[in-house]
Design a protein around this motif. Structure first.
Motif, short mmCIF file in Angstrom:
data_model
loop_
_atom_site.label_atom_id
_atom_site.label_comp_id
_atom_site.label_asym_id
_atom_site.label_seq_id
_atom_site.Cartn_x
_atom_site.Cartn_y
_atom_site.Cartn_z
N UNK A 93 14.02 -8.40 -7.96
CA UNK A 93 13.64 -9.09 -6.72
C UNK A 93 13.56 -8.03 -5.64
N UNK A 94 12.35 -7.82 -5.08
CA UNK A 94 12.21 -6.75 -4.10
C UNK A 94 10.95 -6.96 -3.26
N UNK A 95 10.84 -6.23 -2.15
CA UNK A 95 9.65 -6.35 -1.30
C UNK A 95 8.41 -5.79 -1.98
N UNK A 96 7.25 -6.23 -1.49
CA UNK A 96 5.97 -5.62 -1.84
C UNK A 96 5.50 -4.78 -0.67
N UNK A 97 4.65 -3.80 -0.91
CA UNK A 97 4.21 -2.93 0.19
C UNK A 97 3.47 -3.70 1.26
N UNK A 98 3.67 -3.26 2.50
CA UNK A 98 3.02 -3.91 3.64
C UNK A 98 1.85 -3.10 4.14
N UNK A 99 1.25 -3.54 5.24
CA UNK A 99 0.08 -2.87 5.81
C UNK A 99 0.47 -1.59 6.55
N UNK A 100 -0.55 -0.93 7.05
CA UNK A 100 -0.32 0.31 7.80
C UNK A 100 0.47 0.02 9.06
N UNK A 138 -3.34 -4.05 -1.70
CA UNK A 138 -2.19 -3.16 -1.81
C UNK A 138 -1.07 -3.82 -2.62
N UNK A 139 -0.82 -5.08 -2.34
CA UNK A 139 0.25 -5.80 -3.01
C UNK A 139 -0.09 -6.11 -4.47
N UNK A 140 -1.34 -6.46 -4.75
CA UNK A 140 -1.73 -6.72 -6.13
C UNK A 140 -1.69 -5.44 -6.95
N UNK A 141 -2.03 -4.32 -6.33
CA UNK A 141 -1.93 -3.02 -7.01
C UNK A 141 -0.47 -2.74 -7.39
N UNK A 142 0.45 -3.04 -6.47
CA UNK A 142 1.88 -2.85 -6.77
C UNK A 142 2.32 -3.76 -7.91
N UNK A 143 1.88 -5.01 -7.91
CA UNK A 143 2.28 -5.94 -8.96
C UNK A 143 1.77 -5.50 -10.34
N UNK A 144 0.61 -4.87 -10.38
CA UNK A 144 0.07 -4.38 -11.64
C UNK A 144 0.69 -3.06 -12.07
N UNK A 145 1.46 -2.45 -11.18
CA UNK A 145 2.01 -1.13 -11.42
C UNK A 145 3.32 -1.11 -12.18
N UNK A 171 -11.60 -9.98 -3.63
CA UNK A 171 -11.38 -8.75 -4.39
C UNK A 171 -10.04 -8.78 -5.10
N UNK A 172 -9.03 -9.36 -4.47
CA UNK A 172 -7.70 -9.44 -5.09
C UNK A 172 -7.74 -10.29 -6.35
N UNK A 173 -8.37 -11.46 -6.27
CA UNK A 173 -8.47 -12.33 -7.44
C UNK A 173 -9.22 -11.62 -8.56
N UNK A 174 -10.33 -10.98 -8.22
CA UNK A 174 -11.13 -10.30 -9.25
C UNK A 174 -10.34 -9.16 -9.89
N UNK A 175 -9.54 -8.46 -9.09
CA UNK A 175 -8.72 -7.38 -9.66
C UNK A 175 -7.71 -7.93 -10.66
N UNK A 176 -7.02 -9.00 -10.28
CA UNK A 176 -6.03 -9.57 -11.18
C UNK A 176 -6.69 -10.13 -12.45
N UNK A 177 -7.87 -10.71 -12.31
CA UNK A 177 -8.57 -11.24 -13.48
C UNK A 177 -9.01 -10.14 -14.43
N UNK A 178 -9.16 -8.92 -13.96
CA UNK A 178 -9.51 -7.81 -14.86
C UNK A 178 -8.35 -7.46 -15.78
N UNK A 179 -7.14 -7.81 -15.39
CA UNK A 179 -5.96 -7.42 -16.16
C UNK A 179 -5.22 -8.60 -16.78
N UNK A 180 -5.51 -9.81 -16.31
CA UNK A 180 -4.78 -10.99 -16.74
C UNK A 180 -5.75 -12.15 -16.96
#
Length: 264
Positions: A93-100, A138-145, A171-180
């Motif tokens: 259980x932890x934070x996900x990365x935030x914006x700049x 950024x957050x979806x990239x972290x979840x896939x990492x 773009x986030x949905x499409x990224x996740x669909x590429x892996x899941x």
């Protein structure tokens, strides 16, 4: 057959602006879920009477509960929970990365539990992504990492649930669909919307999965009570887990340099 529900409960404040966690419990009780992923829960907050909403709902349903506060201000917390009738343990259980820097946006996080289904471990991750497209990527990239889905301990079968604030064209949905795989995409017909509950036009809540997960049925629950209890509608999936390998598994990311698992 196990059933999972993902549901953004909007701090248990309904579309009539009334704080009523008992209505959320009533919605869920009617669905008879084995696993529930909840987003936007208050703990100890003045606006919701200081109650621990996840604990209250879990008690009413006779389920165990894991909670992660994405936001903590003094004694008040706000975050996400996983409820289960099945044996369940906290993995991370932890934070996900935030914006700049310079952008003041709500912190986001994720919660990972291992749940025993028919004697085998199912990895379940619950999350609530940000409002901005760049933030969600950024957050979806972290979840896939390597800390989450790419971690060596996050072996299929697994389910990624939550409010992604991401319609299917994003773009986030499409990224996740590429892996899941995605639950609604496994069924014929159009993807059913989950937001806003009174007149839903956007599918923002999703159930993604990987590995030997067979989707038997997926639905969005639209009743008089669900239109009132929250500004989102619950998304429900009946599924089975088996021993067959996922043919698309080779296309999914693998972990490297993984961080230690935070166990509870």
């Amino acid at each position: 057959m196990p059933r999972i529900v993902t549901y953004n409960v909007h701090s248990c404040i309904g579309t009539d602006r009334r704080h009523a966690p008992e209505r959320i419990a009533e919605v869920l009780a009617a669905l008879e879920p084995d696993i529930v992923a909840l987003q936007e829960l208050d703990v100890g907050r003045a606006r919701s009477g200081g109650v621990h909403q996840a604990e209250l709902i879990a008690q009413r349903l006779g389920m165990s509960m894991l909670f992660h506060p994405a936001v903590t201000v003094l004694e008040e917390q706000y975050g996400d929970a996983i409820l289960s009738t099945l044996p369940c343990r906290l993995v991370r259980a932890s934070p996900l990365p935030g914006p700049a820097r310079g952008l003041f946006l709500e912190p986001r996080g994720a919660l990972w539990a291992e749940i025993s289904v028919a004697g085998r471990p199912l990895q379940v991750i619950n999350t609530h992504l940000g409002l901005l497209g760049a933030e969600r990527l950024l957050q979806s990239h972290a979840l896939l990492g390597p800390d989450w889905l790419g971690h060596p301990n996050c072996q299929p079968p697994l389910i990624l649930a939550g409010d992604f604030n991401a319609p299917s064209a994003s773009a986030t949905f499409r990224r996740l669909r590429r892996h899941l795989h995605e639950a609604q995409g496994s069924q014929p017909g159009r993807r059913l919307p989950t937001f806003p509950s009174r007149m839903p036009i956007m599918a923002l809540d999703h159930l993604f999965y990987r590995g030997p997960v067979a989707v038997e049925r997926v639905s969005v629950v639209r009743t008089k009570l669900t239109r009132l209890a929250s500004d989102h509608l619950p998304l429900v999936m009946d599924f089975q887990v088996g021993d067959l390998p996922d043919p698309a598994e080779a296309d999914h990311p693998t972990a490297s340099g993984a961080a230690p698992v935070l166990s509870g």
